[in-house]
Design an enzyme around this catalytic site. Structure first.
Site, mmCIF file in Angstrom:
data_model
loop_
_atom_site.group_PDB
_atom_site.id
_atom_site.type_symbol
_atom_site.label_atom_id
_atom_site.label_comp_id
_atom_site.label_asym_id
_atom_site.label_seq_id
_atom_site.Cartn_x
_atom_site.Cartn_y
_atom_site.Cartn_z
ATOM 1 N N GLU A 185 0.865 -1.162 0.000
ATOM 2 C CA GLU A 185 0.000 0.000 0.000
ATOM 3 C C GLU A 185 0.907 1.217 0.000
ATOM 4 O O GLU A 185 1.958 1.211 0.628
ATOM 5 C CB GLU A 185 -0.885 0.075 1.256
ATOM 6 C CG GLU A 185 -1.857 -1.056 1.431
ATOM 7 C CD GLU A 185 -1.304 -2.176 2.306
ATOM 8 O OE1 GLU A 185 -0.249 -2.005 2.939
ATOM 9 O OE2 GLU A 185 -1.921 -3.247 2.341
ATOM 10 N N TYR A 204 7.642 2.000 -7.739
ATOM 11 C CA TYR A 204 7.008 0.685 -7.795
ATOM 12 C C TYR A 204 6.620 0.321 -9.225
ATOM 13 O O TYR A 204 6.806 -0.825 -9.639
ATOM 14 C CB TYR A 204 5.790 0.632 -6.870
ATOM 15 C CG TYR A 204 6.152 0.805 -5.414
ATOM 16 C CD1 TYR A 204 7.195 0.086 -4.838
ATOM 17 C CD2 TYR A 204 5.451 1.686 -4.607
ATOM 18 C CE1 TYR A 204 7.527 0.250 -3.504
ATOM 19 C CE2 TYR A 204 5.772 1.847 -3.267
ATOM 20 C CZ TYR A 204 6.805 1.132 -2.722
ATOM 21 O OH TYR A 204 7.137 1.284 -1.409
#
Length: 151
Positions: free
Chosen positions: A108, A120
């Protein structure tokens, strides 16, 4: 262990917990305590790596592994050492060390943290959804991301 110039990425040990907690406090409003970090380091369900530069911890990654899923709980790099590939190095080394323990990476990230989201995405993570009001101090949505581990 990975080494590049004077940077070393290695598995964290209990004696690193205090420095990791210091970094937690610098970066996160809800930093883990020294005790929590020490317990995680000693627990086989966690993989905690730290990045050292000239003997000082400048970054770390905290991953829990349960039922073949590796969840990135935290990844942080000291402000003075950002934009030097340290976070990328931590993710890459974590993947190597996880080996056969995990099939998927989960995480998250704060919706406003565009730098982390880009990092990411660069590592192949895809957005899976949003968790409304997941974070506090300040309240913010979490972007859920995942990717399969490379074998």
């Amino acid at each position: 262990m990975t080494q590049r110039d004077n940077l070393v990425i290695k598995t964290a040990h209990p004696e690193n917990a205090e420095e990791i907690a210091r970094l937690e406090g610098e970066i996160f409003s809800d930093g883990w305590s020294v005790k929590s970090i020490t317990e995680a380091i000693e627990n086989r369900q966690y993989l905690i790596l730290c990045a050292e530069c000239d003997g000082k911890i400048v970054g770390y990654i905290n991953i829990s592994v349960v039922a073949g899923e590796a969840n990135i709980n935290r990844i942080a790099v000291s402000t003075d050492y950002r934009r030097h590939g340290i976070a990328q190095g931590l993710i890459s080394e974590a993947e190597k060390q996880l080996g056969e323990r995990a099939e998927i990476f989960l995480l998250e990230v704060r919706e406003s943290n565009s730098a982390a989201i880009k990092l990411y995405e660069k590592h192949g993570f895809k957005t899976d959804g949003i968790r409304k009001n997941f974070y506090s101090a300040p309240t913010e949505n979490a972007v859920l991301m995942s990717r399969e581990m490379t074998k």
